[in-house]
Design an enzyme around this catalytic site. Structure first.
Site: not given
Length: 685
Positions: A480, A375, A90, A311
């Site tokens: 990810r 992960r 942002g 995670h």
């Protein structure tokens, strides 16, 4: 009555409201799944990303930028862009659009843009600079990201991300971001999970903070110049859609309670992910899903909501009193070794367990990557050894992350230079010295790969509404890789959106550029929905707090849709969630008023959206009867316990269309094609 409230639930009726009504029937169509009514979704038209260019993959981004229409610099000041959120995506977007000449109105719920949750990122940011000359390249970063996401991401988007990564580092260095440097002065790099090169640039364990300060400085310059109108302590509560286009937002001032509308020519959501639906996560407590969920209710498709990341390197929870969990950077796995006792039930202190009686299970199972596996794999492996009774610490929910070898090999000073602030944070929280005893870690909710569906231009299915950073689904597939979130946020904010949003503005007709009257019925409708919803929460004379409901929702979701999922558990959750939502509207109690700071009202309002989002997450996980990345269905695994994909049936993006609270949604599929990375069973052995 707000549309969020089940029709069978009387508003402000007190505690005794009778049993919740039966779930609303799904839309007409063939029942595709047995079980709860919400699971009887229907199939809609396939989604096609019409903005994705053709041709050689290495040329697609350049081709798209050339084909995009431009706005004359003198005409840019005539357009107003609304940006919600001031994290890396942002802040970068607001600063860059204002620098180009557009008028920007920007919002954050924090007291300052620099307090956005991006500041909590620790380990680093990936870029294919190949300073180490260790075989890295744009194509290798592209390949690692597609493979790490278990082949559930678009090739075009991921390749663009890899291309832009090299520009991000130059941008940040020019801003003065103090990346770590080698003795000779070159930028230093280290490794992260799922790769075999050192491509992660870092600033000790404070990389997110330093990157955000760079973006914040650029944003502050535009605020001082009058190009950005900044509204801190302000939360977006709904989207204004006029004639099918996003034209503004409805906000609430968190200090005064004032509800206002802000109108413009386009809206950009940079509001992060929805991990706090689980209550216990590594996210800041105020991080929430309201902006993207309200956009979903207004017509934006929600893509792959079940793709959530666990995670593996977090401090285990210490009891029921905790309100959040603490991340320990993945970078620690460069030098720390993960192990558990070889024998179940071994409660000896770690220093008394000899090497021969330790199981360095990641090094044993994945010798090629060792402790730096992705992960999702590291998290499931930790859960597995704990389920075997070999976990450590209170409740047996923990594994050791040991730096004894690193201290002996490198010396304490070198370890302190790399990880000193992380070690200090761990010691303050646990009262244990990681230089002397191993850290205890356990997986926790951290990131969400799902989000609003966007095309190649980062535009949602609502024209004029763009989603960037973690708010969209676009780049990471089902998992990810570490240090890629900062990369995506800055790529979207600094480079992609400023090149694609002008194309949308340039193509607007004269009627489309006309200002929206604040008395337009769509504006009144959005404001009424917000104020009515807030009134219903404040006037309900119940006996339960928002925290009590959030705790119950989080536990339900963690058990059914956490690290491991199965059809029975997901169906059970889909049966319970409508009941919990109805109970919420009968029994919620929000003290105080809406005319001043009221954090209980904030929490209750966010929970309204979590209760609906959780239902879609469970449905998405139930319909995807395969395992891929962070989505692990116990019915679909290899003999070695790894995720087993079903490419023939599920090589698509699942984009869901909202049809009403409690009503079965419509599924739209976007087929994933792989021309450059051939899907295979992931192997890190």
């Amino acid at each position: 009555m707000p549309s969020d409230i089940p029709a069978s639930t009387p508003p402000a009726s007190g505690v005794s409201g009778g049993p919740p009504g039966a779930p609303a029937p799904g839309p007409a169509g063939t029942d595709l799944l047995d079980g709860p009514a919400y699971a009887r979704y229907t199939e809609g038209a396939p989604l096609v990303d019409s903005r994705a260019p053709e041709g050689p993959i290495a040329e697609r981004w350049d081709r798209r930028r050339f084909e995009a229409k431009l706005v004359n610099p003198a005409n840019r000041r005539g357009f107003r862009v609304i940006v919600v959120g001031t994290g890396l995506a942002g802040a970068a977007a607001g600063a860059t659009l204002a620098e180009q000449g557009y008028r920007v109105t920007q919002f954050c719920y924090q007291d300052s843009p620099r307090r956005a949750h991006s500041i909590a990122a620790q380990g680093g940011i990936n870029a294919a600079k190949n300073y180490r000359n260790d075989g890295d390249s744009v194509h290798r970063l592209f390949y690692d990201t597609v493979k790490g996401g278990d082949f559930r991401a678009r090739e075009s988007n991921v390749h663009r991300l890899a291309q832009i990564s090299v520009e991000i580092i130059d941008q940040c260095v020019a801003q003065g971001v103090p990346f770590a440097r080698e003795y000779g002065g070159l930028l230093d790099t280290r490794s992260f999970g799922g790769v075999q090169v050192a491509r992660t640039f870092y600033a000790r364990g404070q990389t997110g903070q330093q990157l955000l300060l760079g973006a914040y400085q650029a944003l502050s310059r535009q605020i001082a110049a009058g190009a950005v109108e900044m509204h801190p302590r302000t939360e977006m509560l709904d989207l204004v859609v006029v004639d099918g286009r996003a034209r503004g937002v409805v906000t609430r001032d968190l200090v005064t309670g004032r509800v206002e509308t802000h109108l413009g020519d386009a809206v950009v959501l940079a509001t992060g992910g929805y991990g706090n639906v689980f209550r216990l996560s590594t996210n800041a407590r105020n991080s929430n899903a309201t902006a993207i969920w309200r956009a979903h209710r207004r017509g934006a498709r929600m893509a792959n909501p079940c793709f959530t990341q666990i995670h593996p390197t977090c401090i285990p929870r210490s009891g029921e009193h905790q309100s959040k969990l603490t991340l320990m950077s993945e970078s620690l796995r460069n030098d720390g070794r993960i192990w558990v006792p070889a024998r179940a039930g071994d409660t000896r202190p770690p220093g008394r367990i000899p090497e021969a009686e330790r199981d360095y299970y990641l090094e044993r199972r994945y010798p090629a990557f060792g402790n730096l596996v992705p992960r999702d794999i590291a998290s499931r492996a930790a859960k597995q050894v704990c389920d075997e009774g070999r976990g450590v610490g209170p409740g047996g929910e923990g594994v050791y992350l040991d730096f004894a070898d690193a201290v002996r090999r490198l010396g304490r000073k070198a370890v302190e230079e790399r990880y000193g602030n992380l070690f200090e944070m761990y010691q303050r929280i646990t009262a244990e010295d990681p230089y002397e005893v191993p850290m205890r870690i356990y997986p926790a909710i951290h990131y969400t790969m799902g989000g609003l569906w966007v095309d190649y231009d980062l535009q949602t299915t609502v024209p004029g509404l763009f989603a960037i950073g973690e708010a969209n689904f676009s780049d990471h597939g089902a998992n990810r890789l570490g240090a890629s979130a900062l990369m995506q946020g800055l790529a979207d904010g600094y480079f992609v959106l400023p090149a694609t949003l002008p194309d949308y503005l340039a193509r607007l007709s004269e009627a489309g550029r006309a200002e929206v009257d604040r008395d337009h019925p769509a504006v009144h409708e959005a404001v009424f929905d917000v104020t009515d919803r807030l009134y219903a929460l404040l006037s309900n004379n119940g006996d339960r707090t928002a925290d009590s409901f959030h705790r119950e929702l989080g536990e339900l979701l963690w058990e059914a849709c956490g690290m491991a999922r199965d059809a029975a558990g997901l169906r059970g959750a889909l049966e319970r969630l409508p009941e919990l939502r109805a109970e919420f509207w009968r029994r919620i109690r929000v003290p105080g008023s809406g005319e001043r700071l009221n954090q209980e009202l904030e929490k209750a309002h966010r929970l309204v959206d979590y209760l609906e989002l959780a239902e879609l997450m469970c449905l998405d996980a139930l319909h995807r009867a395969e395992s891929c990345g962070g989505h692990f269905r116990t019915e679909s695994q290899t003999t070695g316990g790894e995720a087993l994909r079903d490419d023939a049936s599920y090589a698509y993006v699942a984009a869901w269309e909202f049809t009403g609270t409690g009503q079965a949604p419509v599924l739209h599929r976007e087929r994933l094609d792989f021309e450059h990375v051939h899907p295979t069973q992931r192997s890190y052995t």
